[in-house]
Write a protein that holds these residues in place. Structure first.
Motif, short mmCIF file in Angstrom:
data_model
loop_
_atom_site.label_atom_id
_atom_site.label_comp_id
_atom_site.label_asym_id
_atom_site.label_seq_id
_atom_site.Cartn_x
_atom_site.Cartn_y
_atom_site.Cartn_z
N GLN A 128 -6.74 4.48 3.03
CA GLN A 128 -7.68 4.12 2.05
C GLN A 128 -7.63 5.13 1.13
OE1 GLN A 128 -11.49 5.36 3.89
NE2 GLN A 128 -12.88 4.61 1.93
N ASN A 129 -7.86 4.64 -0.16
CA ASN A 129 -7.80 5.47 -1.55
C ASN A 129 -9.38 5.77 -1.88
OD1 ASN A 129 -5.33 3.43 -2.62
ND2 ASN A 129 -4.74 5.62 -1.64
N TRP A 130 -9.60 7.04 -2.40
CA TRP A 130 -10.78 7.32 -2.91
C TRP A 130 -11.16 6.69 -4.06
CZ3 TRP A 130 -13.46 9.50 -6.91
CH2 TRP A 130 -14.73 9.99 -6.69
N HIS A 131 -12.37 6.10 -4.18
CA HIS A 131 -12.72 5.53 -5.64
C HIS A 131 -14.32 5.47 -5.37
CE1 HIS A 131 -13.55 2.83 -9.07
NE2 HIS A 131 -12.44 2.89 -9.29
N PRO A 132 -15.02 5.86 -6.52
CA PRO A 132 -16.43 5.97 -6.59
C PRO A 132 -17.21 4.73 -6.43
CG PRO A 132 -15.34 6.45 -9.00
CD PRO A 132 -14.45 6.40 -7.86
N CYS A 133 -16.43 3.52 -6.88
CA CYS A 133 -17.10 2.27 -7.05
C CYS A 133 -16.47 1.23 -6.11
CB CYS A 133 -17.12 1.62 -8.41
SG CYS A 133 -18.10 2.86 -9.54
N LEU A 134 -15.03 1.18 -5.83
CA LEU A 134 -14.39 0.03 -5.23
C LEU A 134 -13.65 0.63 -3.98
CD1 LEU A 134 -12.68 -1.42 -8.39
CD2 LEU A 134 -14.89 -2.27 -7.11
N PRO A 135 -13.78 -0.31 -3.10
CA PRO A 135 -12.98 -0.23 -1.71
C PRO A 135 -11.42 -0.36 -2.16
CG PRO A 135 -14.07 -2.18 -1.63
CD PRO A 135 -14.73 -1.75 -2.96
N LYS A 136 -10.58 0.54 -2.21
CA LYS A 136 -9.45 0.36 -2.46
C LYS A 136 -8.44 1.00 -1.18
CE LYS A 136 -8.43 0.68 -6.54
NZ LYS A 136 -7.90 0.93 -8.14
N PHE A 137 -7.35 0.56 -1.11
CA PHE A 137 -6.33 0.91 0.01
C PHE A 137 -4.80 0.73 -0.66
CE2 PHE A 137 -10.08 -1.03 1.95
CZ PHE A 137 -10.01 -0.06 3.03
N THR A 138 -3.86 1.38 -0.08
CA THR A 138 -2.57 1.31 -0.34
C THR A 138 -1.94 1.00 1.07
OG1 THR A 138 -2.64 3.11 -2.02
CG2 THR A 138 -0.48 2.65 -1.09
N ILE A 139 -1.01 0.05 0.81
CA ILE A 139 0.00 -0.52 1.83
C ILE A 139 1.09 0.27 1.71
CG2 ILE A 139 1.44 -2.22 2.77
CD1 ILE A 139 -1.02 -4.09 2.24
N ASP A 206 8.56 -8.90 2.90
CA ASP A 206 9.13 -8.65 4.33
C ASP A 206 8.04 -8.79 5.49
OD1 ASP A 206 9.56 -6.07 6.16
OD2 ASP A 206 11.64 -6.81 5.36
N VAL A 207 8.94 -9.40 6.66
CA VAL A 207 7.95 -9.47 7.62
C VAL A 207 7.00 -8.33 8.32
CG1 VAL A 207 9.13 -11.74 8.56
CG2 VAL A 207 9.96 -9.26 9.27
N LYS A 208 7.68 -7.26 7.87
CA LYS A 208 6.94 -5.90 8.31
C LYS A 208 5.69 -5.52 7.47
CE LYS A 208 11.16 -3.27 10.01
NZ LYS A 208 12.09 -2.24 9.81
N MET A 209 5.83 -6.00 6.22
CA MET A 209 4.69 -5.79 5.29
C MET A 209 3.69 -6.97 5.87
SD MET A 209 5.15 -2.86 3.79
CE MET A 209 5.72 -2.41 5.22
N LYS A 210 4.22 -8.01 6.04
CA LYS A 210 3.17 -9.07 6.66
C LYS A 210 2.50 -8.64 7.63
CE LYS A 210 5.79 -13.22 4.87
NZ LYS A 210 6.41 -14.42 5.31
N ALA A 211 3.10 -7.75 8.68
CA ALA A 211 2.21 -7.30 9.74
C ALA A 211 1.40 -6.14 9.49
CB ALA A 211 3.57 -6.74 10.83
N VAL A 212 1.93 -5.35 8.38
CA VAL A 212 0.86 -4.43 7.86
C VAL A 212 -0.42 -4.93 7.27
CG1 VAL A 212 0.72 -2.67 6.29
CG2 VAL A 212 2.67 -2.67 7.68
N MET A 213 -0.13 -6.08 6.66
CA MET A 213 -1.35 -6.76 5.85
C MET A 213 -2.23 -7.28 6.98
SD MET A 213 -0.06 -8.70 2.40
CE MET A 213 -1.57 -9.58 2.35
N ILE A 214 -1.81 -7.88 8.16
CA ILE A 214 -2.52 -8.19 9.08
C ILE A 214 -3.26 -6.74 9.53
CG2 ILE A 214 -2.67 -8.95 11.50
CD1 ILE A 214 -0.26 -10.84 10.83
N GLY A 215 -2.81 -5.79 9.72
CA GLY A 215 -3.36 -4.58 10.15
C GLY A 215 -4.40 -4.18 9.25
N ALA A 216 -4.06 -4.36 7.73
CA ALA A 216 -5.21 -3.94 6.72
C ALA A 216 -6.49 -5.02 7.11
CB ALA A 216 -4.37 -4.27 5.48
#
Length: 238
Positions: A128-139, A206-216
């Motif tokens: 999770q990335n801090w932002h005053p207005c929006l929910p933001k994340f980094t994969i 990449d299939v690993k990143m697809k798995a990470v997106m499922i986690g997100a």
């Protein structure tokens, strides 16, 4: 030595299973199951989900693994282990979320999720990335290198419409996919916390990143759409 060889074969089998499930797939659907005991008593039970392909065929089953006290004392902010199991009953992906403060007012203690595939082998993280207005994340990948960004709407309100969290390139200029919380109908939305999600990602990701997106997707569900005692966990304004 024999034990190490058996473990390596098991890991390769699981990686092959994940690759086969995710290769040439650009969308998955996640349906949370309604827990009757939770509806009747208000006590939080372990979440359970079906993960399906675009044809509606179940490819994975996901189940939360937390104890009663953690679920009902910590509510949606609870730490959890989520085990994703294939149709053969083998655990192929493990998601772990440590206990962190869920308030945007505390930027030093933000949410994080580790994705392991197979279990015990980290393949990526959702930060999770801090932002005053929006929910933001980094994969991130297994080396904790930034790969993609996720940005949600300022008002996370599930009212007769889908809610989209856009998946973007690192410079946030190109939208490459999205995680959508789908409107499930008035009765289901009002009286249960059983949510439906759709995840779209690039076909060649990449299939690993697809798995990470499922986690997100699961982290977003817990943070913004989980209820305790049939009450929304937070205001709809981020």
């Amino acid at each position: 030595t024999l034990l190490i060889q058996e473990q390596m074969c098991c890991h390769l089998d699981i990686l092959l299973s994940i690759h086969q499930q995710h290769y040439k797939i650009n969308q998955v659907l996640i349906h949370q199951q309604i827990e009757l005991l939770e509806v009747l008593t208000g006590f939080e039970t372990n979440n359970k989900y079906e993960i399906k392909n675009t044809l509606g065929q179940r490819v994975y089953f996901a189940v939360e693994d937390t104890d009663f006290c953690t679920r009902n004392c910590c509510g949606p902010s609870r730490p959890f282990t989520l085990r994703i199991i294939d149709n053969m009953g083998k655990e192929v992906i493990t998601l772990t979320r440590p206990l962190r403060c869920s308030s945007c007012c505390f930027p030093c203690c933000l949410q994080e999720l580790e994705i392991q595939a197979p279990p015990g082998i980290p393949v990526g993280y959702v930060i999770q990335n801090w932002h005053p207005c929006l929910p933001k994340f980094t994969i991130q990948n297994e080396k904790r290198e930034d790969v993609l960004k996720i940005t949600g709407p300022c008002v996370v309100c599930s009212c007769c419409a889908d809610i989209d969290f856009e998946v973007k390139s690192l410079d946030e200029q190109i939208v490459v996919g999205k995680i959508s919380k789908q409107w499930s109908g008035l009765l289901r939305e009002a009286f249960t916390d059983a949510d439906n999600f759709g995840i779209q990602f690039p076909l060649d990701l990449d299939v690993k990143m697809k798995a990470v997106m499922i986690g997100a997707c699961f982290l977003i569900d817990f943070m913004f759409f989980e209820k305790t005692g049939n009450q929304e966990q937070r205001s709809v304004l981020w």
